[in-house]
Enzyme design. Structure first.
Site, mmCIF file in Angstrom:
data_model
loop_
_atom_site.group_PDB
_atom_site.id
_atom_site.type_symbol
_atom_site.label_atom_id
_atom_site.label_comp_id
_atom_site.label_asym_id
_atom_site.label_seq_id
_atom_site.Cartn_x
_atom_site.Cartn_y
_atom_site.Cartn_z
ATOM 1 N N SER A 114 0.836 -1.207 0.000
ATOM 2 C CA SER A 114 0.000 0.000 0.000
ATOM 3 C C SER A 114 0.866 1.250 0.000
ATOM 4 O O SER A 114 0.607 2.185 -0.747
ATOM 5 C CB SER A 114 -0.881 0.067 1.251
ATOM 6 O OG SER A 114 -1.637 -1.085 1.395
ATOM 7 N N HIS A 135 -0.305 -1.483 -7.397
ATOM 8 C CA HIS A 135 -1.164 -1.154 -6.255
ATOM 9 C C HIS A 135 -2.628 -1.311 -6.632
ATOM 10 O O HIS A 135 -3.187 -0.492 -7.358
ATOM 11 C CB HIS A 135 -0.871 0.272 -5.763
ATOM 12 C CG HIS A 135 -1.702 0.658 -4.595
ATOM 13 N ND1 HIS A 135 -2.430 1.818 -4.533
ATOM 14 C CD2 HIS A 135 -1.948 0.008 -3.434
ATOM 15 C CE1 HIS A 135 -3.083 1.858 -3.388
ATOM 16 N NE2 HIS A 135 -2.801 0.785 -2.705
ATOM 17 N N GLU A 147 -2.510 0.784 -9.922
ATOM 18 C CA GLU A 147 -1.370 1.661 -10.200
ATOM 19 C C GLU A 147 -0.134 0.793 -10.461
ATOM 20 O O GLU A 147 0.158 -0.106 -9.677
ATOM 21 C CB GLU A 147 -1.130 2.594 -9.007
ATOM 22 C CG GLU A 147 -2.234 3.621 -8.870
ATOM 23 C CD GLU A 147 -2.199 4.347 -7.540
ATOM 24 O OE1 GLU A 147 -1.639 5.443 -7.491
ATOM 25 O OE2 GLU A 147 -2.745 3.810 -6.558
ATOM 26 N N ASN A 186 -3.305 7.325 -3.311
ATOM 27 C CA ASN A 186 -3.301 7.617 -1.875
ATOM 28 C C ASN A 186 -2.794 9.020 -1.563
ATOM 29 O O ASN A 186 -3.164 9.597 -0.535
ATOM 30 C CB ASN A 186 -2.510 6.558 -1.106
ATOM 31 C CG ASN A 186 -3.419 5.413 -0.691
ATOM 32 O OD1 ASN A 186 -4.602 5.624 -0.399
ATOM 33 N ND2 ASN A 186 -2.893 4.208 -0.679
HETATM 34 N N1 NAD Z 1 -6.422 -4.335 2.357
HETATM 35 C C1 NAD Z 1 -6.354 -3.344 1.479
HETATM 36 O O1 NAD Z 1 -7.299 -2.565 1.287
HETATM 37 C C2 NAD Z 1 -5.112 -3.178 0.631
HETATM 38 C C3 NAD Z 1 -5.175 -2.381 -0.524
HETATM 39 C C4 NAD Z 1 -4.036 -2.264 -1.323
HETATM 40 C C5 NAD Z 1 -2.871 -2.905 -0.952
HETATM 41 N N2 NAD Z 1 -2.836 -3.664 0.189
HETATM 42 C C6 NAD Z 1 -1.570 -4.334 0.525
HETATM 43 O O2 NAD Z 1 -1.652 -5.687 0.097
HETATM 44 C C7 NAD Z 1 -0.872 -6.514 0.962
HETATM 45 C C8 NAD Z 1 -1.742 -7.593 1.548
HETATM 46 O O3 NAD Z 1 -2.769 -6.975 2.289
HETATM 47 P P1 NAD Z 1 -4.089 -7.786 2.742
HETATM 48 O O4 NAD Z 1 -5.075 -6.758 3.169
HETATM 49 O O5 NAD Z 1 -4.461 -8.790 1.707
HETATM 50 O O6 NAD Z 1 -3.514 -8.549 4.045
HETATM 51 P P2 NAD Z 1 -4.035 -9.903 4.695
HETATM 52 O O7 NAD Z 1 -3.548 -9.883 6.102
HETATM 53 O O8 NAD Z 1 -5.489 -10.106 4.444
HETATM 54 O O9 NAD Z 1 -3.248 -11.045 3.887
HETATM 55 C C9 NAD Z 1 -1.876 -11.243 3.948
HETATM 56 C C10 NAD Z 1 -1.608 -12.722 3.754
HETATM 57 O O10 NAD Z 1 -0.200 -12.931 3.611
HETATM 58 C C11 NAD Z 1 0.095 -14.160 4.249
HETATM 59 N N3 NAD Z 1 1.535 -14.243 4.485
HETATM 60 C C12 NAD Z 1 2.267 -13.677 5.485
HETATM 61 N N4 NAD Z 1 3.585 -13.967 5.315
HETATM 62 C C13 NAD Z 1 3.666 -14.731 4.191
HETATM 63 C C14 NAD Z 1 4.742 -15.329 3.486
HETATM 64 N N5 NAD Z 1 5.997 -15.203 3.910
HETATM 65 N N6 NAD Z 1 4.472 -16.044 2.375
HETATM 66 C C15 NAD Z 1 3.195 -16.185 1.924
HETATM 67 N N7 NAD Z 1 2.143 -15.627 2.557
HETATM 68 C C16 NAD Z 1 2.374 -14.912 3.668
HETATM 69 C C17 NAD Z 1 -0.772 -14.145 5.501
HETATM 70 O O11 NAD Z 1 -0.905 -15.443 6.049
HETATM 71 C C18 NAD Z 1 -2.072 -13.589 4.935
HETATM 72 O O12 NAD Z 1 -2.939 -14.615 4.471
HETATM 73 C C19 NAD Z 1 -0.251 -5.571 1.992
HETATM 74 O O13 NAD Z 1 1.027 -5.169 1.569
HETATM 75 C C20 NAD Z 1 -1.230 -4.411 1.989
HETATM 76 O O14 NAD Z 1 -0.648 -3.220 2.455
HETATM 77 C C21 NAD Z 1 -3.922 -3.823 0.967
#
Ligand code: NAD
Length: 306
Positions: A114, A135, A147, A186
């Site tokens: 993010s 993104h 993005e 953002n």
């Molecule tokens: N939630 C949002 O709105 C959003 C929007 C854009 C970007 N993001 C970004 O996307 C990424 C994921 O966010 P999310 O909301 O899906 O988080 P989430 O917590 O729902 O999912 C993350 C997943 O990664 C897994 N994980 C952790 N370490 C790992 C590894 N070493 N190998 C494989 N899997 C692993 C976890 O078990 C979990 O299932 C982050 O960087 C976040 O900042 C999130």
């Protein structure tokens, strides 16, 4: 059935990862997905199936998604790898170093961070020229924009490939030519949030009024009229005159608002605490989440007509 489309590997089967896998699978790609938490990996296909059903999308797309527990196996045959694990820089750096050991030299590597600079995530790679940021916005299967962020090292071919890949999968890619904090979306969003908080902090109105004003005024137009289109529509001369008066009065504090810091200190953390800027009952929270989802679904249906 396998396809000749680029093979995708998604790392992390959480909120974003399973949705990204869904979008690529629906677009006809073979997708592997991996996660270190077994329950998250095991439930990925069921969550994708539920989403596809709910959206009325082709159910069989889920069959193109293969959950794989082993990282090396998940990425080995991939043409494109997208990482969506927790927002943690050392974790992402370690993961990319590991991924690079198992992929072809020309496999494109993307991070869905993010806010962490892509430059910091990919700095240690052997081949930084094939790495970039993508993104996505939540939920990935409803919000069109992705993005595509290049770093000082990214080669133009990697950007082109990624832009085309996402456009062909029905997304709207936007090229971010410099790896700046917040990318484009953002930065814009939080410029607005800063002033929204300042209006409350300075006693000009309450939190609900801020949201009401946005939703009932320029928010109504925003989905079809961007600010620079709007500036051209009213005239750059008028925009200049407005800015001369209004900009000096707008908050330009370089850090977070003390008002926001106090909310956090007081445990007013928003929905999860029942109170943030406003008070939220469980029913109100559920109603607002449902309203947003409904709105995004309707917008997607409208897009599909054009
Ligand atoms: N939630 C949002 O709105 C959003 C929007 C854009 C970007 N993001 C970004 O996307 C990424 C994921 O966010 P999310 O909301 O899906 O988080 P989430 O917590 O729902 O999912 C993350 C997943 O990664 C897994 N994980 C952790 N370490 C790992 C590894 N070493 N190998 C494989 N899997 C692993 C976890 O078990 C979990 O299932 C982050 O960087 C976040 O900042 C999130």
């Amino acid at each position: 059935m396998t396809t000749n489309k680029p093979r995708i590997a998604v790392i992390g089967a959480g909120l974003m990862g399973h949705g990204i896998a869904q979008v690529f699978a629906l677009a006809g790609h073979d997708v592997t997905i991996t996660d270190t938490v077994k329950a998250n990996l095991d439930s990925a296909k069921a969550r994708i199936s539920t989403n596809l059903k709910d959206l009325g999308d082709e159910q069989s797309a889920v069959e193109r998604v293969t959950p794989v527990a082993d990282l090396a196996q998940a990425v080995r045959a991939a043409d494109y790898v997208v990482e969506a694990v927790l927002e943690d820089l050392p974790l992402k750096q370690k993961l990319f170093a590991e991924i690079e050991k198992h992929v072809r030299p020309d496999t494109i590597l993307a991070s869905n961070t993010s806010v962490i600079p892509i430059t910091d995530i990919v700095r240690g790679l052997q081949r930084r020229e094939r790495a970039l940021g993508t993104h996505w916005w939540n939920p990935p299967f409803l919000v069109p924009l992705v993005e595509v962020i290049e770093t000082q090292w990214t080669k133009p071919e990697a950007v082109d490939f990624t832009m085309r890949l996402h456009a062909a999968a029905g997304k709207q890619p936007a090229h971010v030519k410099k790896d700046v904090p917040g990318f484009i979306g953002n930065r814009l969003q939080h410029a607005l949030w800063r002033e929204a908080i300042a209006l409350v902090e300075n006693g000009i109105c309450d939190a609900q009024t801020v949201d009401d004003v946005i939703k009932a005024a320029f928010g109504r137009r925003l989905a079809v009229l961007g600010p620079l289109e709007n500036a051209d529509m009213v005239g750059t001369d008028l925009t200049l005159a407005i800015h001369k008066t209004v900009l000096p009065a707008i908050n330009n504090r370089p850090g977070p608002s003390p008002y926001l810091e106090k909310l956090v200190q007081d445990g007013k953390l928003g929905f999860k605490a029942g109170e943030g800027f406003r008070k939220w009952s469980p029913e109100q929270q559920q109603a607002l989440r449902a309203k947003v989802l409904q709105h995004l679904k309707k917008a997607r249906e409208e897009d599909a007509k054009h």
